[in-house]
Design a protein around this motif. Sequence first.
Motif, mmCIF file in Angstrom:
data_model
loop_
_atom_site.group_PDB
_atom_site.id
_atom_site.type_symbol
_atom_site.label_atom_id
_atom_site.label_comp_id
_atom_site.label_asym_id
_atom_site.label_seq_id
_atom_site.Cartn_x
_atom_site.Cartn_y
_atom_site.Cartn_z
ATOM 1 N N THR A 130 0.845 -1.183 0.000
ATOM 2 C CA THR A 130 0.000 0.000 0.000
ATOM 3 C C THR A 130 0.883 1.237 0.000
ATOM 4 O OG1 THR A 130 -1.620 -1.203 1.330
ATOM 5 C CG2 THR A 130 -1.865 1.185 1.191
ATOM 6 N N ALA A 761 -2.053 -8.415 -2.538
ATOM 7 C CA ALA A 761 -2.211 -7.343 -3.527
ATOM 8 C C ALA A 761 -2.535 -7.953 -4.879
ATOM 9 C CB ALA A 761 -0.938 -6.494 -3.623
ATOM 10 N N ASN A 781 -4.852 -3.448 -2.442
ATOM 11 C CA ASN A 781 -4.098 -4.078 -1.351
ATOM 12 C C ASN A 781 -5.033 -4.389 -0.194
ATOM 13 O OD1 ASN A 781 -2.049 -2.000 -2.703
ATOM 14 N ND2 ASN A 781 -0.843 -3.659 -1.819
#
Length: 826
Positions: A130, A761, A781
Motif C-alpha cells: 500500500t 495485492a 491491497n
Amino acid sequence: MTRYFCQLLAGTALLACVQSAYAQGVQYKRPDGSTQALKGNQPSAAAHPAPAATTGAGTRGRTPTAVSASHPIPNEPLLRKEDVTQPRAKDDGAGGLISRRVGRDDIANIGFGQTRQQMTITQDNFSRMTPGTSALSVMATLPGVNFQSADSFGLDEKSSNLNIRGFSQDQIGFTIDGVPLGNMMDSSNGLSINRMIMPENIDSVTVNSTTGSLGLAANNNVGGSVQFASHRPGDKLDIVGSGTYGSNNTWRGFVRVETGDITGNGLRGSFSYGYLTSGKSRGWGKEKEHQVNAKITQDLHDGYDGEVGVFFNYANLNENNYMTSSYDMQKRLGTDTDYTHNWDIAQQMATAYQNGSNAYPSPYNSVNDTYYSASTLRRDYIGGLHFKRHVTKEISVDLTGYYNREYGQDLMYNPYVATPGGSSLSLMGVTSTQNRGGVTGHVAWDHDFSVFKNHLEAGGWYESSVSHQATDYYDLAGDESGPSRNILHYQRNPFSSQWAHTIGSETTMYYVSDRMDFGKVTLSGGWKGFQTTSQNKAAGNLADYNRAVGKLNSTDWFLPQFGILWKPDSRIDLFFNYSENMQAMNANLLAATSQANFNSLSSNHKLRPEKSTNYEIGMRYHEGRFQTSVAAYYSYITNNLLATSTKSANAPINVYNVGGIKNYGVDVTAMYRILRPLSFLASYSYTHATYANNITGQDGSVLYDTKHKWVQGIPRNMFKADIVYDDHHLLMRVGGTFMVHRLADAVNNVHVPGQYILNGAIGYHFGDEVPYMKGWTVIGNVTNMTGQRYVSTIGANGFVASGSDLTQNLQGGAPRRFFITLKRGL
C-alpha cells in the motif's frame, strides 16, 4: 469496502482477459525488431520459422515474446543472463559493500559476494505494498526481522517496535545515503525514516543482520545496521504519482517531478510532495501528514568524474495515538481497547481518581483503563550537501554534511491533574526541540595488484546535538461538553510547568577498512573507534520531580572487524565474520530515572556502555532459478541496561544493569523462480536470546530471577513466505508471517500468543494496449487478510521486570483493511 474491493478484483481479472483477447490479433515486436503474432492468428511454422531466443533486457510495460503453437516453450529463457548481474560488489560509500547479484524481478537480494549476512530489497518491493507503507514494515518480509505496529502503515511511532536477530531498535544503526538517523524513535537524538523520506523515494534498503559496516555513522549498533538509499534524480523530464483510497476513510497522494538533465551537462532535480489523512484503524482519531522531499545534483566532468548535490526534506505530522494496555487490560477489555473519546466518561474517571474512590464507570476499574485521547505532533526539517569525486583514477573522496531540526509535542488529556477553576482534567504536554548536525566522509583507494584487487578506505564522522524537553499543563474549561483545546494543535501558555531539561551530545568516530579480492577468496577487515559524551542539565524543577542530572562518557578507540568469503565455485559462497561493537550511553536515560538510581549505578560501576562480540558463519548457493542462504550467529552482550516502567503516573523508571545477554540463532532463506514472472521467497528464523544474570539490588540481593530467562518481545521462531507474480501487466502478491508466542516480562511470567498475518495485492499495469493509459497501474491491497486479532507491540512504554507490575506496554494489531490505488510511473 469489501464489496468495492471484490469489484476491483473482478475488474482486474476481466481487464486481464480483455487484454489477452485483444493480443490475439496483435503483432508483438521483438527486441531485435522482428515481429510475430501470438498463437491463434499465427502463420505456419514453415512460413515463419521460430527465431532464436532473444537476450534483450526486460522493462516494465514491454510486450512478451511470441510463443509457438506447436512448441509452447517460450523463446525467452525463464531467467536470462541479462536478468542477473555478475557476482561483484560496489562500494556503498560507508565502508560497506552492497552485493549486485540479484535478478531484476527477484523478491530480494540475498547478498552474494559478501563476507557477512546481508539482504537488500528495492523499490519494486515498495510498489507491491500500500503506498505510504513504512520502509520498516516493507523490510519485515526479510528473515530475522520483526516489526510490529498498531496501524497497518507502520507509521504510528508510539506503537512501533523493530528487532533484528534479537537486537532491539535502539541497538541497530540506521543511515540514509550515509546520513545518520540515530535512535529513530528518540526525540532527543534521532529522526524516524518515516519522516525523513517518503517510501516512493527509497531506492533500496540493505539489512546487515548482525554486523554493520565499519564506516556506518552510528554510535549505537551493537547489533546490525539498516542502510537506506534514496532516489536519484532521473535523466528525463517526467511526472510520476499515485492516489490511494481505503478503509477508515484513508486518502493518500504522492507526486514527484523530475526535471531531467536541465543543462545537458548533468544538472538534475527531483521534487516530491506527499499527503496522508487516515482514520485510526482502532478507536477514534486520525493520522495526518504532509511531506516534501527535494534533491538537486550536478555531475562533475572536469578531469575525473564526480557529483555534488543538495537535499532538503520536510515533514509535518499530526496524529492521534493508539492507547497502550496491560496484560490484565487485554484480558478484561480485549486487544482492541483504545481511548474512550467520551468526555463524560473521561471526567468521571478523573473525578473518581482525584476523590480516591473506585466509582469508575463500567467496564473500567482503574483510572489507567482508558483516557480521553493522546497525540503526537512533529515538525522536521533536514538538509545537507553531498560531494563525491575521483581525485585520481584510483583515489576518491566522499563528503556529506547535514543539519536536522525538530520541533514536537506529545499531548494527553490528563486525569491526574485538574485544571484550577476548570475541568477535572488538564492537557499535559511534553514539548521537545532537537538540533543536530554533522559531517561524514571517507577517502578510498582502489588498486589492482594483479594477485588481488584491493579497496582501502579511511574515514570518520562527527556530530553534535542539543535537545530540550519540558513537561507542561494547559487549562481546560469546566463547562464544556467536550475539551476546549484541540489535541492535534500545538499548545501555548501553560498554567503550570512541571520540569524541563537540556541534553547535549557529541560524537567523534574514525575507521579504517580494507577489502582484498583474490578471486575465489575475499578478505575484509579493519577497525573503528569512537567517543560519545552526553550530558543532562536541569532547566527547571528536575530535582523536585526526582529526575537525575549528570554526564555520561562512552569511549572505545579500537573495535575490530574481520570477514572472509570463499567461493569453491561460482555457485557457492561460504563466509565468516567477527566483530566487536559498542552502544553509547544517552543522557536522555538520566531524565527518565531518579538521581538515586543514577548514583547507585555509577558508584557500583554498573553504568557502562553496552558492548557486543559477534560471530557469524554462513553459506549461499544458487543453481539456475534457485537461491538459498543459511546463516548462524552468536552474540554476547555485556552491560545490558534494562529500563523498566512503573505503575505510578509520572514516576521515574528503574534502570538495572542485567549483565550479559546470550544471543544465538539461525536464518534459513530460499528463493525460487518458478516461472519467469513467478517468484517464491520463504524463510525460517530461530532466535535464542536469554539473560545471563539475575537483576540484583545494591546489596547484591536478587530482585528479579532473570538468569537464563528469555529476553522479552523476541520471537523464538518466525516463518515467512512471499509469492509474487508479475508479468509486467498482471501483478499478484501474497505474503505471510507466522511467529510463536513472545514473552512480555523479564522473569517470563507473562506471554502473548503467536500471530499469523497475511497481506495481499492484485493489480494491473497498462502497456500499449489501452490508449492514454500506458505506464499507469491500478492496484488493490489488503492487510491482515484473515482479520486476526493479536497483540502487536510489546514494550510500547518500556518493558517490565515482572508481569505482576501490570504496566501498560502492549499494543493491539491493526484489523483487516482495504486500499485501492491508481498510479503512474511507480
